[in-house]
Design an enzyme around this catalytic site. Structure first.
Site, PDB file in Angstrom:
ATOM      1  NE  ARG A  64      55.613  77.044  71.164  1.00 47.22           N
ATOM      2  CZ  ARG A  64      54.555  77.692  70.715  1.00 47.22           C
ATOM      3  NH1 ARG A  64      54.449  77.924  69.420  1.00 47.22           N
ATOM      4  NH2 ARG A  64      53.622  78.108  71.550  1.00 47.22           N
ATOM      5  CD  GLU A  71      33.976  66.601  83.384  1.00 49.57           C
ATOM      6  OE1 GLU A  71      35.175  66.904  83.562  1.00 49.57           O
ATOM      7  OE2 GLU A  71      33.364  66.840  82.332  1.00 49.57           O
ATOM      8  CG  HIS A  82      35.679  60.170  77.010  1.00 48.59           C
ATOM      9  ND1 HIS A  82      36.854  59.661  76.501  1.00 48.59           N
ATOM     10  CD2 HIS A  82      35.987  61.406  77.485  1.00 48.59           C
ATOM     11  CE1 HIS A  82      37.814  60.553  76.667  1.00 48.59           C
ATOM     12  NE2 HIS A  82      37.315  61.609  77.255  1.00 48.59           N
ATOM     13  CE  LYS A 123      33.571  70.411  80.859  1.00 48.74           C
ATOM     14  NZ  LYS A 123      34.445  69.522  81.652  1.00 48.74           N
TER      15      LYS A 123
END
Length: 484
Positions: free
Chosen positions: A51, A216, A240, A331
């Site tokens: 856009r 992670e 995943h 995480k």
């Protein structure tokens, strides 16, 4: 060892969301690397659509900056970058309006492969699909690429699939999961089905258990508002880790064909047992003196969304009956790691006696970092101290095996986008696959929401909640260490 590069046919690729984060970090740099390698032909065209009001030169400047930031400097020769940019154009477009669609149609050709990459929020998928048809832009053989999330539960996934197939056939839809584009994931199929060594042992008679880990070191960061609506189960396990589980557990397909492979993956998902509450551990990383915790980053002190999950599941079929599969992801853990670990059983009888020690073969399949595979085998410990057994690794690092000229493996997005241009759906999810995964996942989420459970707190830089360690300890097993 020279790696063959097979060029794809000329194509027109439209990237909706062409100025977005995914396009700049992954899609455009990946296309450039394929161009640099000679796989993307000079007749190909890339059309960014977004856009933002800019002309083509301004967009090429965006692409140039993306290449400079995310591509190795040794691949950024000025003349090659300029040649790539000459194939790039741009159109300002309203995904839910009328502006720009006529201009987009005018840029497309009828004699090349036609593909549309929906690098936008899933809420825009149906609007874009409808306008591609309404404006007579997409051909009957066009291909569309859609990014996850594919819904947030079974109901929304079914609605999304229904919207897409109302404009495109299932054979035209490429649901992309970048984990399936990793070199090691594809090598898993080659190792299993291309070697007589492993397949006879790939069952509950010889395999003790299998661990799948995606860890992670980062927190949710700027994704806090999005992540808090999904959590580790929706964001990672349902897609995943589920795909990795399918590839490690599926039966050999009758041929390496998209539907043959995906049929076997679907059978695995449908054979998964329900998971009891005692077999699931959820966690949130706590704050430290210098680092914010999960609740701080999402801005909600009452959030019950998990940043870590570990679970045990079983597959009810002849091959895997009785073999547990342990999945975990989180995480702010101690190391960045994605791997599948196959623990084989100990020999049924040791001829060496208790003093020699035990032995256990372990196949480790590393997805990141340092893609490769390691197989531990048992040998005698060197020296004159009698017969003592130790396990040593046979290590196959792809960087070493393929030579320095191929040390930089293609990014997963590069491989998958080239598969789109070839019309190969093997590494893409089918609609019934997505729905089956949600059908298994939904009761787990609904269960802990109904029980009002809070995730367990865990320290940053470790292996997750202590309860996750106990999940395996109760079975007499241990997770692979994640501490740095």
């Amino acid at each position: 060892m020279a790696v063959r590069v097979i060029p794809v046919d000329p194509f027109d690729l439209v990237i909706f969301g062409g100025t977005g984060d995914l396009a700049q970090r992954k899609i455009l740099p990946g296309l450039y690397r394929r161009f640099h390698a000679g796989q993307m032909p000079a007749e190909a065209r890339i059309i960014g659509a977004a856009r933002g009001d800019m002309d083509e030169e301004a967009y090429r400047a965006v692409v140039r900056e993306s290449i400079a930031t995310f591509v190795s400097a040794n691949l950024c020769e000025a003349e090659i970058v300029d040649a790539f940019l000459a194939q790039v154009s741009y159109v300002t477009l309203e995904a839910r309006g009328t502006g720009g669609w006529k201009e987009l149609k005018g840029k497309l050709r009828n004699d090349v492969v036609q593909a549309f990459y929906f690098s936008v929020a899933p809420s825009l998928f149906a609007d874009i699909a409808e306008r591609l048809h309404k404006n007579g832009i997409s051909r009957p053989d066009a291909r569309i690429v859609v990014e996850k999330p594919f819904g947030r539960d079974l109901q929304t996934a079914q609605a999304l699939n229904k919207e897409l197939v109302s404009f495109f056939d299932e054979e035209q839809i490429y649901r992309i999961d970048h984990y399936l584009g990793k070199e090691t994931v594809q090598n898993l199929m080659a190792v299993r089905f291309g070697n007589v060594l492993f397949e006879p042992l790939w069952n509950s008679q010889y395999v003790d258990h299998i661990q799948i880990t995606v860890a992670e070191t980062v927190g949710v960061g700027g994704r806090g508002s999005y992540y808090d609506k999904s959590g580790a189960m929706r964001d990672m396990v349902q897609n995943h880790l589920m795909q990795l589980l399918c590839l490690i557990a599926m039966e050999p397909p009758n041929r390496f064909d998209p539907d043959a492979v995906r049929d076997e993956k679907l059978k695995v998902i449908r054979a998964l047992d329900p998971v009891e509450p005692s077999e699931i551990v959820r966690g949130q990383y706590r704050a430290t003196a210098s680092e914010p915790g999960y609740l701080d980053e999402v801005g909600d002190p009452n959030s019950r969304t998990e940043s870590f999950i570990a679970l045990r599941t079983h597959i009810s079929n002849w091959r895997w009956n009785g073999t547990p599969f342990y999945l975990r992801t989180g995480k702010k853990l101690g190391t960045r790691l994605s791997e599948i670990v196959v623990h084989f059983k100990e020999p049924p009888h040791s001829i060496f006696g208790e003093d020699a020690g035990g032995s256990c073969n372990v196949l480790t399949i590393r997805l990141q970092p340092d893609e490769g595979m390691t197989l531990s085998v048992t040998i005698k410990e060197p020296g004159p101290g009698g017969m003592r057994l130790i396990d040593v690794p046979l290590d196959m690092s792809f960087a070493e095996a393929l030579g320095p000229e191929n040390a930089e493996m293609p990014d997963a997005y590069e491989r998958l986008i080239m598969d789109v241009m070839r019309g190969n759906q093997t590494l893409f999810m089918r609609g019934d696959e997505v729905e089956a995964a949600w059908r298994w996942t939904d009761p787990l989420i609904q269960g802990w929401e109904a029980r009002g459970e809070r995730p367990k707190l865990y320290k940053q830089g470790g292996s997750g909640p202590e309860d996750a360690q106990m999940l395996l300890h109760r079975d007499g097993r241990r997770w692979r260490e994640l501490d740095p």
